[in-house]
Design a protein around this motif. Structure first.
Motif, PDB file in Angstrom:
ATOM      1  N   PHE A 110      -4.627   3.078   8.531  1.00  0.00           N
ATOM      2  CA  PHE A 110      -4.429   4.508   8.277  1.00  0.00           C
ATOM      3  C   PHE A 110      -3.691   4.732   6.967  1.00  0.00           C
ATOM      4  O   PHE A 110      -3.043   3.843   6.433  1.00  0.00           O
ATOM      5  N   GLN A 111      -3.833   5.952   6.451  1.00  0.00           N
ATOM      6  CA  GLN A 111      -3.163   6.345   5.218  1.00  0.00           C
ATOM      7  C   GLN A 111      -1.841   7.002   5.579  1.00  0.00           C
ATOM      8  O   GLN A 111      -1.775   7.851   6.469  1.00  0.00           O
ATOM      9  N   VAL A 112      -0.767   6.594   4.905  1.00  0.00           N
ATOM     10  CA  VAL A 112       0.547   7.187   5.134  1.00  0.00           C
ATOM     11  C   VAL A 112       0.525   8.597   4.554  1.00  0.00           C
ATOM     12  O   VAL A 112       0.116   8.803   3.408  1.00  0.00           O
ATOM     13  N   GLU A 113       0.964   9.564   5.359  1.00  0.00           N
ATOM     14  CA  GLU A 113       0.904  10.972   4.946  1.00  0.00           C
ATOM     15  C   GLU A 113       2.191  11.409   4.255  1.00  0.00           C
ATOM     16  O   GLU A 113       3.234  10.790   4.417  1.00  0.00           O
ATOM     17  N   THR A 114       2.099  12.485   3.549  1.00  0.00           N
ATOM     18  CA  THR A 114       3.198  13.187   2.873  1.00  0.00           C
ATOM     19  C   THR A 114       4.050  12.277   1.989  1.00  0.00           C
ATOM     20  O   THR A 114       5.255  12.449   1.883  1.00  0.00           O
ATOM     21  N   VAL A 115       3.420  11.302   1.331  1.00  0.00           N
ATOM     22  CA  VAL A 115       4.153  10.411   0.425  1.00  0.00           C
ATOM     23  C   VAL A 115       4.467  11.171  -0.854  1.00  0.00           C
ATOM     24  O   VAL A 115       3.596  11.788  -1.460  1.00  0.00           O
ATOM     25  N   GLN A 116       5.728  11.125  -1.254  1.00  0.00           N
ATOM     26  CA  GLN A 116       6.139  11.766  -2.500  1.00  0.00           C
ATOM     27  C   GLN A 116       6.237  10.771  -3.638  1.00  0.00           C
ATOM     28  O   GLN A 116       5.929  11.084  -4.779  1.00  0.00           O
ATOM     29  N   SER A 117       6.694   9.562  -3.329  1.00  0.00           N
ATOM     30  CA  SER A 117       6.776   8.529  -4.363  1.00  0.00           C
ATOM     31  C   SER A 117       6.773   7.157  -3.702  1.00  0.00           C
ATOM     32  O   SER A 117       7.109   7.018  -2.529  1.00  0.00           O
ATOM     33  N   VAL A 118       6.370   6.173  -4.486  1.00  0.00           N
ATOM     34  CA  VAL A 118       6.409   4.784  -4.034  1.00  0.00           C
ATOM     35  C   VAL A 118       6.724   3.914  -5.246  1.00  0.00           C
ATOM     36  O   VAL A 118       6.171   4.127  -6.319  1.00  0.00           O
ATOM     37  N   SER A 119       7.651   2.997  -5.050  1.00  0.00           N
ATOM     38  CA  SER A 119       7.918   2.043  -6.123  1.00  0.00           C
ATOM     39  C   SER A 119       6.855   0.957  -6.036  1.00  0.00           C
ATOM     40  O   SER A 119       6.469   0.553  -4.948  1.00  0.00           O
ATOM     41  N   THR A 120       6.338   0.545  -7.169  1.00  0.00           N
ATOM     42  CA  THR A 120       5.336  -0.512  -7.146  1.00  0.00           C
ATOM     43  C   THR A 120       6.039  -1.859  -7.235  1.00  0.00           C
ATOM     44  O   THR A 120       7.165  -1.947  -7.736  1.00  0.00           O
ATOM     45  N   PRO A 121       5.385  -2.891  -6.739  1.00  0.00           N
ATOM     46  CA  PRO A 121       6.030  -4.205  -6.740  1.00  0.00           C
ATOM     47  C   PRO A 121       6.236  -4.731  -8.150  1.00  0.00           C
ATOM     48  O   PRO A 121       5.432  -4.481  -9.036  1.00  0.00           O
ATOM     49  N   SER A 122       7.341  -5.431  -8.327  1.00  0.00           N
ATOM     50  CA  SER A 122       7.503  -6.163  -9.574  1.00  0.00           C
ATOM     51  C   SER A 122       6.999  -7.579  -9.315  1.00  0.00           C
ATOM     52  O   SER A 122       7.155  -8.103  -8.223  1.00  0.00           O
ATOM     53  N   MET A 123       6.359  -8.142 -10.294  1.00  0.00           N
ATOM     54  CA  MET A 123       5.765  -9.464 -10.117  1.00  0.00           C
ATOM     55  C   MET A 123       6.489 -10.436 -11.036  1.00  0.00           C
ATOM     56  O   MET A 123       6.755 -10.118 -12.189  1.00  0.00           O
ATOM     57  N   GLN A 124       6.806 -11.579 -10.485  1.00  0.00           N
ATOM     58  CA  GLN A 124       7.454 -12.611 -11.279  1.00  0.00           C
ATOM     59  C   GLN A 124       7.199 -13.974 -10.647  1.00  0.00           C
ATOM     60  O   GLN A 124       6.813 -14.061  -9.482  1.00  0.00           O
ATOM     61  N   LEU A 125       7.387 -14.994 -11.425  1.00  0.00           N
ATOM     62  CA  LEU A 125       7.287 -16.362 -10.940  1.00  0.00           C
ATOM     63  C   LEU A 125       8.666 -16.991 -10.985  1.00  0.00           C
ATOM     64  O   LEU A 125       9.403 -16.820 -11.965  1.00  0.00           O
ATOM     65  N   ASP A 126       9.029 -17.693  -9.925  1.00  0.00           N
ATOM     66  CA  ASP A 126      10.241 -18.500  -9.988  1.00  0.00           C
ATOM     67  C   ASP A 126       9.995 -19.629 -10.971  1.00  0.00           C
ATOM     68  O   ASP A 126       8.875 -20.140 -11.086  1.00  0.00           O
ATOM     69  N   VAL A 127      11.027 -20.021 -11.683  1.00  0.00           N
ATOM     70  CA  VAL A 127      10.905 -21.073 -12.683  1.00  0.00           C
ATOM     71  C   VAL A 127      11.666 -22.303 -12.212  1.00  0.00           C
ATOM     72  O   VAL A 127      12.811 -22.217 -11.779  1.00  0.00           O
ATOM     73  N   VAL A 128      10.996 -23.432 -12.288  1.00  0.00           N
ATOM     74  CA  VAL A 128      11.606 -24.713 -11.956  1.00  0.00           C
ATOM     75  C   VAL A 128      11.887 -25.425 -13.270  1.00  0.00           C
ATOM     76  O   VAL A 128      11.005 -25.557 -14.122  1.00  0.00           O
ATOM     77  N   GLU A 129      13.133 -25.881 -13.427  1.00  0.00           N
ATOM     78  CA  GLU A 129      13.509 -26.587 -14.647  1.00  0.00           C
ATOM     79  C   GLU A 129      13.693 -28.067 -14.319  1.00  0.00           C
ATOM     80  O   GLU A 129      14.391 -28.416 -13.371  1.00  0.00           O
ATOM     81  N   THR A 130      13.057 -28.912 -15.100  1.00  0.00           N
ATOM     82  CA  THR A 130      13.151 -30.355 -14.920  1.00  0.00           C
ATOM     83  C   THR A 130      13.756 -30.968 -16.173  1.00  0.00           C
ATOM     84  O   THR A 130      13.290 -30.703 -17.280  1.00  0.00           O
TER      85      THR A 130
END
Length: 149
Positions: free
Chosen positions: A19-39
């Motif tokens: 179902f679609q969520v009703e009466t939405v005024q705003s939504v934050s969008t996901p931030s995308m990132q990669l964890d970094v492994v240091e060797t």
């Protein structure tokens, strides 16, 4: 739309399961990132070398949905499954945020897997205000994929 025209930020929807969520005024969008492994290594000549690479696990995260408080029960029931009943296994749903162009055609989808409500902030009440009552729901998810139309 011509190349270079940007998409509006006010044409979007939030879908939870079937179902679609009703009466939405705003939504934050996901931030995308990669964890970094240091060797840290040493070269054949004894020089220190630092190598960085992405971690091999998906990145989880959170979004916030602000919506008008209304009589709609489906979204509220879903929130309560996690927050009141503490049944996270049953609450886990896939959430999709869809952004549309000016012709109301989908241009971007954020697919959030195994999402559940982790926090609810009710409306701030003020006897002198004429604003609509809104609530904010924090949704935690395990993985995000982005689909461009």
């Amino acid at each position: 739309m011509a190349t270079g025209d940007v998409f509006p930020s006010n044409l979007f929807s939030v879908e939870l399961g079937n179902f679609q969520v009703e009466t939405v005024q705003s939504v934050s969008t996901p931030s995308m990132q990669l964890d970094v492994v240091e060797t840290r290594q040493v070269s054949a000549t004894g020089e220190p070398i630092i190598r960085k690479q992405p971690a091999a696990r998906p990145q989880s995260g959170e979004i916030t949905v602000t919506r008008g408080m209304d009589k709609s029960k489906a979204f509220t029931d879903w929130i309560n499954t996690a927050l009141e009943k503490k049944d996270i296994a049953k609450a886990r749903q896939n959430v999709t945020i869809v952004q549309y162009d000016v012709n109301k055609k989908p241009v971007l989808r954020y697919h959030l897997s195994n999402a559940w409500a982790s926090q609810l902030k009710g409306a701030d009440l003020d006897a002198g205000s004429t604003n609509a009552a809104t609530e904010q729901v924090t949704i935690t998810y395990e993985e995000c994929t982005v689909e461009r139309a």
